[in-house]
Motif scaffolding. Sequence first.
Motif, PDB file in Angstrom:
ATOM      1  N   ASN A   1      -8.177  -4.626   1.707  1.00 44.16           N
ATOM      2  CA  ASN A   1      -6.827  -4.646   2.608  1.00 44.16           C
ATOM      3  C   ASN A   1      -5.651  -4.725   1.822  1.00 44.16           C
TER       4      ASN A   1
ATOM      5  N   ASP B   1      -3.021  -6.738   2.277  1.00 46.68           N
ATOM      6  CA  ASP B   1      -2.698  -8.273   1.999  1.00 46.68           C
ATOM      7  C   ASP B   1      -3.456  -8.937   0.914  1.00 46.68           C
TER       8      ASP B   1
ATOM      9  N   TYR C   1      -4.112   2.513   5.851  1.00 47.84           N
ATOM     10  CA  TYR C   1      -4.529   3.125   7.048  1.00 47.84           C
ATOM     11  C   TYR C   1      -4.797   2.185   8.165  1.00 47.84           C
ATOM     12  N   HIS C   2      -4.605   2.452   9.447  1.00 44.69           N
ATOM     13  CA  HIS C   2      -4.746   1.526  10.507  1.00 44.69           C
ATOM     14  C   HIS C   2      -4.291   0.063  10.104  1.00 44.69           C
ATOM     15  N   LYS C   3      -3.047   0.019   9.584  1.00 42.67           N
ATOM     16  CA  LYS C   3      -2.109  -1.221   9.383  1.00 42.67           C
ATOM     17  C   LYS C   3      -2.685  -2.048   8.392  1.00 42.67           C
ATOM     18  N   LYS C   4      -3.841  -1.804   7.983  1.00 40.38           N
ATOM     19  CA  LYS C   4      -4.375  -2.831   6.547  1.00 40.38           C
ATOM     20  C   LYS C   4      -5.280  -2.352   5.625  1.00 40.38           C
TER      21      LYS C   4
ATOM     22  N   TYR D   1     -10.639  -0.998  15.095  1.00 41.02           N
ATOM     23  CA  TYR D   1      -9.910  -1.580  15.978  1.00 41.02           C
ATOM     24  C   TYR D   1     -10.761  -2.122  17.257  1.00 41.02           C
TER      25      TYR D   1
END
Length: 317
Positions: free
Chosen positions: A147, A149, A275-278, A289
């Motif tokens: 991810n 982060d 991808y897909h926000k993270k 999701y």
Amino acid sequence: MKIIKVAIIQLKNYYENQMAGYDKATALITRAADQGISIAVLPELSGCGYIPNQSIWQYAEPADGKTAQWACELSAQLGIYIGAGFIETDGKDFYNSYLLSNPQGKICGIIRKEDAEAYCFKRSKGDTYIDTDIGRIGIGICADNHNIDRLNRMKSANIDFMLMPHASPAPYKSNTQISESDRQLFEEQPYTVAASYSNYLRVPTIFANAVGTFPEFMGGLGVKSYNQNFCLMGGSLVTNAEGEIVSKMGSEEGYEVSAITIGPNSMTPVVPTVYHKKWLHPGNALFRYVVLPMVVRKGIRSYNKEHVLYLNTLRKG
């Protein structure tokens, strides 16, 4: 700039015979040490094997337990650093942890997995690196690396090179549930993730994965495919600061020695695609999701209840 040699130890998943795992790891590391390595990198949970259900708790040990003692003794004997995974307990919780022993026979740091298997471990957002005589070493355990982060936190840490110990399942065949393109995405995932770190941080990355089968995942229908169609496929590799593959292993147990260059780098960082926000690699949107959050929520509830009962039973003897 300096050059050091690193050894990937691509170990089988010895979940049914932990002592055989220690013996095989000792043999592989000793052979690699003959080639002048500075550090040997084992996969995630190498001390007990990757067991993605609550039966793994029987192998829990303190931070200075048998895995630490084994790694420290071997480090001192061979004059190298060793990275090893184990299930850690502080008497209150269980953690998916990774330790680094130094050539003086001491533990120089322990990293705990943050995005840990929810049914099995307490999730712990803690340190991301360990300082050593050969540099500041970033460490991310399996899912933590996948991810944005974690990657951004590594950027702030200004590490010299990155270790990615994994026990990462991948489909070994395509079928009605898993398309050939999905299978190929999993096959490419080690390089995709490692290259994302090397290209953005401009440091070498060592991706060490296990090989073989594993016991049943907890998680009900949400992980049904993992239990039927997946195994640990290896694919361990090293990328340099340019994101190029230095060496890559297949799906067999063994070791690979590579030279990496560490030090200041003036190359422009390459920001990865998210991808897909993270996520740092493509995947199934429905799973990410809907299914995965559901499995995690159920897992945390199960862990919070069952691990207390388990520890209370142990205390009562």
